[in-house]
Design an enzyme around this catalytic site. Sequence first.
Site, mmCIF file in Angstrom:
data_model
loop_
_atom_site.group_PDB
_atom_site.id
_atom_site.type_symbol
_atom_site.label_atom_id
_atom_site.label_comp_id
_atom_site.label_asym_id
_atom_site.label_seq_id
_atom_site.Cartn_x
_atom_site.Cartn_y
_atom_site.Cartn_z
ATOM 1 N N PHE A 62 0.858 -1.175 0.000
ATOM 2 C CA PHE A 62 0.000 0.000 0.000
ATOM 3 C C PHE A 62 0.893 1.223 0.000
ATOM 4 O O PHE A 62 1.567 1.527 0.989
ATOM 5 C CB PHE A 62 -0.951 0.053 1.196
ATOM 6 C CG PHE A 62 -1.860 1.252 1.122
ATOM 7 C CD1 PHE A 62 -2.993 1.222 0.324
ATOM 8 C CD2 PHE A 62 -1.558 2.422 1.799
ATOM 9 C CE1 PHE A 62 -3.816 2.341 0.208
ATOM 10 C CE2 PHE A 62 -2.373 3.548 1.694
ATOM 11 C CZ PHE A 62 -3.507 3.499 0.898
ATOM 12 N N ASP A 84 9.595 3.007 1.692
ATOM 13 C CA ASP A 84 8.395 3.780 2.000
ATOM 14 C C ASP A 84 8.160 3.687 3.499
ATOM 15 O O ASP A 84 7.596 2.711 3.998
ATOM 16 C CB ASP A 84 7.205 3.228 1.219
ATOM 17 C CG ASP A 84 5.904 3.980 1.504
ATOM 18 O OD1 ASP A 84 5.860 4.731 2.501
ATOM 19 O OD2 ASP A 84 4.927 3.786 0.764
ATOM 20 N N LYS A 137 2.897 11.438 6.768
ATOM 21 C CA LYS A 137 2.097 11.250 7.976
ATOM 22 C C LYS A 137 2.674 11.971 9.190
ATOM 23 O O LYS A 137 2.434 13.145 9.373
ATOM 24 C CB LYS A 137 1.878 9.764 8.233
ATOM 25 C CG LYS A 137 1.010 9.105 7.145
ATOM 26 C CD LYS A 137 0.444 7.799 7.579
ATOM 27 C CE LYS A 137 -0.339 7.110 6.462
ATOM 28 N NZ LYS A 137 -1.558 7.833 6.051
#
Length: 401
Positions: A141, A226, A255
């Site tokens: 994801f 990531d 984030k």
Amino acid sequence: MATTESAIASAEAHSAHNYHPLPVVVASADGAWMTDVEGRRFLDMLAGYSALNFGHGNRRLIDAAKAQLERVTLTSRAFHHDRFADFCTQLAELCGMEMVLPMNTGAEAVETAVKTARKWGYRRKGVPGGTAKIIVAADNFHGRTTTIISFSTDEEARADYGPYTPGFEIVPYGDLAALDAAMTDNTVAVLLEPIQGEAGVLVPPPGYLAGVRELTRARNVLFIADEIQSGLGRTGKTFASEHEGVVPDMYVLGKALGGGVVPVSAVVSSAEILGVFRPGEHGSTFGGNPLACAVALEVIAMLRSGEYQQRAAELGDHLHHELGLMTTGGAVEQVRGRGLWAGVDIAPSYGTGREISEKLMDRGVLVKDTHGSTIRIAPPLVISKEDLDWGLDQLRAVLTR
């Protein structure tokens, strides 16, 4: 003030149904706790998918944002501003890298990493134009843009969005032999999550990340980590890659970099790699804006203390010990994760992940399900041990027959 029912009804009527949120309407929050429109308190055990590593309303971050709001919030990259150089310098130092390319959202940062890897492949490695390949892992994801869902194996994310962007090859996560076999002279990068979050907090086999690092270095291929969810303290270290002593060629961050205040993301790498860009070749109106840089600089300062990494490590050990005890009762089939991050597989006979999440909500705890039977637990790193234990007690109660 709106009631829970009226607020949800209005949202259902006037917003696209691309999410299926739990039926709670948050009105305020502080630390690890949120309060809904009717005054009910809930322990946040999701932390905005790690965007709220430092908790809701963190005083240091709010003060940094307020101070910057009074000065200047946006200039665009048409001009320099007085927070930009410090942000890039200090983030590069935190990562042990040389250069930063700031964006806003995680998906934008992943797109930037893809563009960087391709341009590096053509300009530096000598891959023939239009032939660059990037290897990714199944069950990944990395976001939801058209290009990113083109290399997703989640049909819910992919369906009805074709034609898909070419140039990616998918291999099983954790399988070094498959990765090695997939590499060709046209491979420019391997893009991986050091821990797969959306897939259920999947931790790769020991030695996998180190093996990826070895393979990519031997084949002159970039290793892109990531760390949008796994990085910035969540796993007990600044970056999840550190658990295997691995330093990738490129970090993709987001984030928690915005402290739960503003969206901030970045690609961080060497001058040799990010130096492929020239003016006009990539950009973002809001990327690296003064407000974002001010908040992110405070995030970087907080991480430099090591306090939050230590809390995540110590409380994470406690979390995983307690969750591990739950596997003996039959309700929990498996627990995975690292630091203050766990994927908990619930036995189907006890309910789906959604049903367990709703039952926990009724007891004042907010988590989120994924892939049917799994719930994700990722509280803010500022959570107290007492609150963490209370939240775990609610999970035990829900799973007790």
